[in-house]
Design a protein around this motif. Sequence first.
Motif, PDB file in Angstrom:
ATOM      1  N   MET A   1       2.531  -3.740  -8.518  1.00  0.00           N
ATOM      2  CA  MET A   1       2.426  -2.613  -9.443  1.00  0.00           C
ATOM      3  C   MET A   1       2.896  -1.336  -8.756  1.00  0.00           C
ATOM      4  O   MET A   1       2.493  -1.030  -7.635  1.00  0.00           O
ATOM      5  CB  MET A   1       0.971  -2.439  -9.910  1.00  0.00           C
ATOM      6  CG  MET A   1       0.756  -1.232 -10.814  1.00  0.00           C
ATOM      7  SD  MET A   1      -0.997  -0.906 -11.175  1.00  0.00           S
ATOM      8  CE  MET A   1      -1.308  -2.160 -12.398  1.00  0.00           C
ATOM      9  N   ASP A   2       3.764  -0.589  -9.439  1.00  0.00           N
ATOM     10  CA  ASP A   2       4.163   0.738  -8.971  1.00  0.00           C
ATOM     11  C   ASP A   2       3.091   1.755  -9.336  1.00  0.00           C
ATOM     12  O   ASP A   2       2.351   1.568 -10.317  1.00  0.00           O
ATOM     13  CB  ASP A   2       5.477   1.167  -9.614  1.00  0.00           C
ATOM     14  CG  ASP A   2       6.685   0.409  -9.089  1.00  0.00           C
ATOM     15  OD1 ASP A   2       6.613  -0.079  -7.945  1.00  0.00           O
ATOM     16  OD2 ASP A   2       7.688   0.318  -9.817  1.00  0.00           O
TER      17      ASP A   2
ATOM     18  N   ALA B   1       3.565  10.105  -0.079  1.00  0.00           N
ATOM     19  CA  ALA B   1       2.371   9.260  -0.200  1.00  0.00           C
ATOM     20  C   ALA B   1       2.690   7.861  -0.705  1.00  0.00           C
ATOM     21  O   ALA B   1       1.797   7.012  -0.752  1.00  0.00           O
ATOM     22  CB  ALA B   1       1.361   9.931  -1.126  1.00  0.00           C
ATOM     23  N   GLY B   2       3.924   7.627  -1.142  1.00  0.00           N
ATOM     24  CA  GLY B   2       4.311   6.294  -1.583  1.00  0.00           C
ATOM     25  C   GLY B   2       4.409   6.118  -3.087  1.00  0.00           C
ATOM     26  O   GLY B   2       4.600   4.988  -3.565  1.00  0.00           O
ATOM     27  N   PHE B   3       4.291   7.195  -3.859  1.00  0.00           N
ATOM     28  CA  PHE B   3       4.443   7.093  -5.306  1.00  0.00           C
ATOM     29  C   PHE B   3       5.890   6.750  -5.646  1.00  0.00           C
ATOM     30  O   PHE B   3       6.823   7.209  -4.984  1.00  0.00           O
ATOM     31  CB  PHE B   3       4.049   8.410  -5.981  1.00  0.00           C
ATOM     32  CG  PHE B   3       2.570   8.670  -6.013  1.00  0.00           C
ATOM     33  CD1 PHE B   3       1.850   8.477  -7.175  1.00  0.00           C
ATOM     34  CD2 PHE B   3       1.895   9.105  -4.883  1.00  0.00           C
ATOM     35  CE1 PHE B   3       0.484   8.720  -7.224  1.00  0.00           C
ATOM     36  CE2 PHE B   3       0.530   9.344  -4.902  1.00  0.00           C
ATOM     37  CZ  PHE B   3      -0.180   9.144  -6.074  1.00  0.00           C
ATOM     38  N   SER B   4       6.074   5.950  -6.686  1.00  0.00           N
ATOM     39  CA  SER B   4       7.414   5.472  -7.048  1.00  0.00           C
ATOM     40  C   SER B   4       8.128   6.376  -8.039  1.00  0.00           C
ATOM     41  O   SER B   4       9.360   6.444  -8.037  1.00  0.00           O
ATOM     42  CB  SER B   4       7.312   4.068  -7.663  1.00  0.00           C
ATOM     43  OG  SER B   4       6.527   4.101  -8.862  1.00  0.00           O
TER      44      SER B   4
ATOM     45  N   LEU C   1      -3.768  12.808  -4.519  1.00  0.00           N
ATOM     46  CA  LEU C   1      -2.519  12.264  -3.985  1.00  0.00           C
ATOM     47  C   LEU C   1      -2.749  11.601  -2.633  1.00  0.00           C
ATOM     48  O   LEU C   1      -2.247  10.500  -2.374  1.00  0.00           O
ATOM     49  CB  LEU C   1      -1.476  13.378  -3.849  1.00  0.00           C
ATOM     50  CG  LEU C   1      -0.778  13.882  -5.111  1.00  0.00           C
ATOM     51  CD1 LEU C   1       0.174  15.020  -4.761  1.00  0.00           C
ATOM     52  CD2 LEU C   1      -0.016  12.771  -5.813  1.00  0.00           C
ATOM     53  N   ARG C   2      -3.502  12.270  -1.773  1.00  0.00           N
ATOM     54  CA  ARG C   2      -3.757  11.698  -0.441  1.00  0.00           C
ATOM     55  C   ARG C   2      -4.551  10.397  -0.530  1.00  0.00           C
ATOM     56  O   ARG C   2      -4.237   9.425   0.163  1.00  0.00           O
ATOM     57  CB  ARG C   2      -4.509  12.714   0.427  1.00  0.00           C
ATOM     58  CG  ARG C   2      -3.651  13.875   0.922  1.00  0.00           C
ATOM     59  CD  ARG C   2      -4.349  14.610   2.049  1.00  0.00           C
ATOM     60  NE  ARG C   2      -5.647  15.127   1.653  1.00  0.00           N
ATOM     61  CZ  ARG C   2      -5.846  16.320   1.096  1.00  0.00           C
ATOM     62  NH1 ARG C   2      -4.805  17.116   0.871  1.00  0.00           N
ATOM     63  NH2 ARG C   2      -7.066  16.725   0.771  1.00  0.00           N
ATOM     64  N   ALA C   3      -5.585  10.396  -1.377  1.00  0.00           N
ATOM     65  CA  ALA C   3      -6.410   9.195  -1.500  1.00  0.00           C
ATOM     66  C   ALA C   3      -5.596   8.021  -2.018  1.00  0.00           C
ATOM     67  O   ALA C   3      -5.743   6.884  -1.538  1.00  0.00           O
ATOM     68  CB  ALA C   3      -7.604   9.464  -2.413  1.00  0.00           C
ATOM     69  N   TYR C   4      -4.725   8.285  -2.989  1.00  0.00           N
ATOM     70  CA  TYR C   4      -3.875   7.205  -3.487  1.00  0.00           C
ATOM     71  C   TYR C   4      -2.904   6.743  -2.396  1.00  0.00           C
ATOM     72  O   TYR C   4      -2.668   5.536  -2.226  1.00  0.00           O
ATOM     73  CB  TYR C   4      -3.129   7.650  -4.755  1.00  0.00           C
ATOM     74  CG  TYR C   4      -3.834   7.193  -6.009  1.00  0.00           C
ATOM     75  CD1 TYR C   4      -3.343   6.141  -6.767  1.00  0.00           C
ATOM     76  CD2 TYR C   4      -5.018   7.795  -6.419  1.00  0.00           C
ATOM     77  CE1 TYR C   4      -3.992   5.690  -7.904  1.00  0.00           C
ATOM     78  CE2 TYR C   4      -5.686   7.365  -7.551  1.00  0.00           C
ATOM     79  CZ  TYR C   4      -5.170   6.305  -8.293  1.00  0.00           C
ATOM     80  OH  TYR C   4      -5.833   5.849  -9.406  1.00  0.00           O
ATOM     81  N   GLY C   5      -2.336   7.686  -1.677  1.00  0.00           N
ATOM     82  CA  GLY C   5      -1.392   7.321  -0.634  1.00  0.00           C
ATOM     83  C   GLY C   5      -2.024   6.537   0.496  1.00  0.00           C
ATOM     84  O   GLY C   5      -1.426   5.589   1.028  1.00  0.00           O
ATOM     85  N   GLU C   6      -3.247   6.911   0.876  1.00  0.00           N
ATOM     86  CA  GLU C   6      -3.893   6.286   2.032  1.00  0.00           C
ATOM     87  C   GLU C   6      -4.599   4.968   1.692  1.00  0.00           C
ATOM     88  O   GLU C   6      -4.600   4.038   2.514  1.00  0.00           O
ATOM     89  CB  GLU C   6      -4.905   7.262   2.636  1.00  0.00           C
ATOM     90  CG  GLU C   6      -4.254   8.495   3.267  1.00  0.00           C
ATOM     91  CD  GLU C   6      -5.279   9.531   3.700  1.00  0.00           C
ATOM     92  OE1 GLU C   6      -6.493   9.245   3.591  1.00  0.00           O
ATOM     93  OE2 GLU C   6      -4.869  10.625   4.136  1.00  0.00           O
TER      94      GLU C   6
ATOM     95  N   ILE D   1      -2.414   2.955  -3.074  1.00  0.00           N
ATOM     96  CA  ILE D   1      -1.040   2.443  -3.161  1.00  0.00           C
ATOM     97  C   ILE D   1      -0.818   1.277  -2.202  1.00  0.00           C
ATOM     98  O   ILE D   1      -0.251   0.246  -2.605  1.00  0.00           O
ATOM     99  CB  ILE D   1      -0.017   3.573  -2.939  1.00  0.00           C
ATOM    100  CG1 ILE D   1      -0.063   4.546  -4.128  1.00  0.00           C
ATOM    101  CG2 ILE D   1       1.401   3.015  -2.756  1.00  0.00           C
ATOM    102  CD1 ILE D   1       0.822   5.768  -3.960  1.00  0.00           C
ATOM    103  N   PRO D   2      -1.251   1.359  -0.948  1.00  0.00           N
ATOM    104  CA  PRO D   2      -1.060   0.182  -0.074  1.00  0.00           C
ATOM    105  C   PRO D   2      -1.731  -1.073  -0.585  1.00  0.00           C
ATOM    106  O   PRO D   2      -1.225  -2.181  -0.390  1.00  0.00           O
ATOM    107  CB  PRO D   2      -1.690   0.637   1.250  1.00  0.00           C
ATOM    108  CG  PRO D   2      -1.616   2.133   1.221  1.00  0.00           C
ATOM    109  CD  PRO D   2      -1.834   2.495  -0.217  1.00  0.00           C
ATOM    110  N   ALA D   3      -2.877  -0.914  -1.282  1.00  0.00           N
ATOM    111  CA  ALA D   3      -3.606  -2.080  -1.767  1.00  0.00           C
ATOM    112  C   ALA D   3      -2.962  -2.710  -3.001  1.00  0.00           C
ATOM    113  O   ALA D   3      -2.956  -3.935  -3.145  1.00  0.00           O
ATOM    114  CB  ALA D   3      -5.052  -1.696  -2.081  1.00  0.00           C
ATOM    115  N   VAL D   4      -2.397  -1.900  -3.897  1.00  0.00           N
ATOM    116  CA  VAL D   4      -1.905  -2.446  -5.170  1.00  0.00           C
ATOM    117  C   VAL D   4      -0.429  -2.806  -5.135  1.00  0.00           C
ATOM    118  O   VAL D   4       0.055  -3.512  -6.022  1.00  0.00           O
ATOM    119  CB  VAL D   4      -2.175  -1.478  -6.343  1.00  0.00           C
ATOM    120  CG1 VAL D   4      -3.647  -1.180  -6.470  1.00  0.00           C
ATOM    121  CG2 VAL D   4      -1.373  -0.201  -6.200  1.00  0.00           C
TER     122      VAL D   4
END
Length: 332
Positions: free
Chosen positions: A1-2, A26-29, A319-324, A327-330
């Motif tokens: 999932m993006d 942070a890795g957002f697509s 943003l930081r929480a999603y990046g750290e 996003i790596p998990a999903v």
Amino acid sequence: MDIGVVLQCDPPATQTVELAKQAEAAGFSHVWTFDSHVLWQEPFVIYSKILADTERVIVGPMVTNPGTRDWTVTASLFATLNEMYGNRTICGIGRGDSAVRVLGSRPQTLAELRECVQVVRELGNGRPVRLREKDLQFAWAPDSRLEVWVAAYGPKALALTGEVGDGYILQLADPDIAAWMIKAVRDAAEKAGRDPAAIKFCVAAPAYVGDDVAHQREQTRWFGGMVGNHIADIVERYGSDGAVPTVLTDYIKGRKGYDYAEHGRAGNTHTDFVPDEIVDRFCILGPVEEHLKRLAELKDLGVDQFAVYLQHDAKESTLRAYGEHIIPAVTR
């Protein structure tokens, strides 16, 4: 999932660009924005700067509409950005809400939306179209590539999405409602002779990472009001007898109107009718674990992207929480 992010084009535009840069880091697509040129700044100008200052993210509106720009202008904007920055745009589109209503107009018809999707996509992909009895093509854009994703809630709009959309945008994060909507799009695609698996599915909603859920609800209650605008249109057209899930038609019974001057803003004064239950169902709130749990449910339904609406008072920390953590998990 993006995982994408949805920004408002509030001034200064430099701040919108900075958030987009943080999102990419942070890795957002995807970086999406609202498109309502009276309430906020013109997004396509800002897209050019975002694309210039980033390397990877896909950029586009969530969502534009057929009414505020000539369709050929919309297509040309995308094709030009693609030529400049290497096919990194996407078009989210619907019938129109705030962008047209603040002008005293109404959302476009489904017939207009259908034709607009086809015109923008064909021109945006360098292909010829027939429009107003003229054969048109961007001879200067043979290599442009553009997907058009349709935002919809009502049954006829969902059917249209399955028939012509490259993707579907659902603006709420309730898994039960998402399952209902996704099935309707897939059924329409199959009936039209398309491969339902070829359609991409995006769920977009406010996400707020933290422990103070009561505060988070107050910061995101506006979203239920925004969704309510679209549901009110559906109820006006179809009644409240099952055209969409009853959880949607039931909660807007207390709706008394809507002030577009506060559209999409945390703490607005006209969404008291939205109960906590709806906020919790439509948005993703709470600690990281709650986000991962909901995103896993959506992924199991076939959702290809979750787009984080970032209209609250914890933009950078979310943003930081999603990046750290998220996003790596999903995305693994």
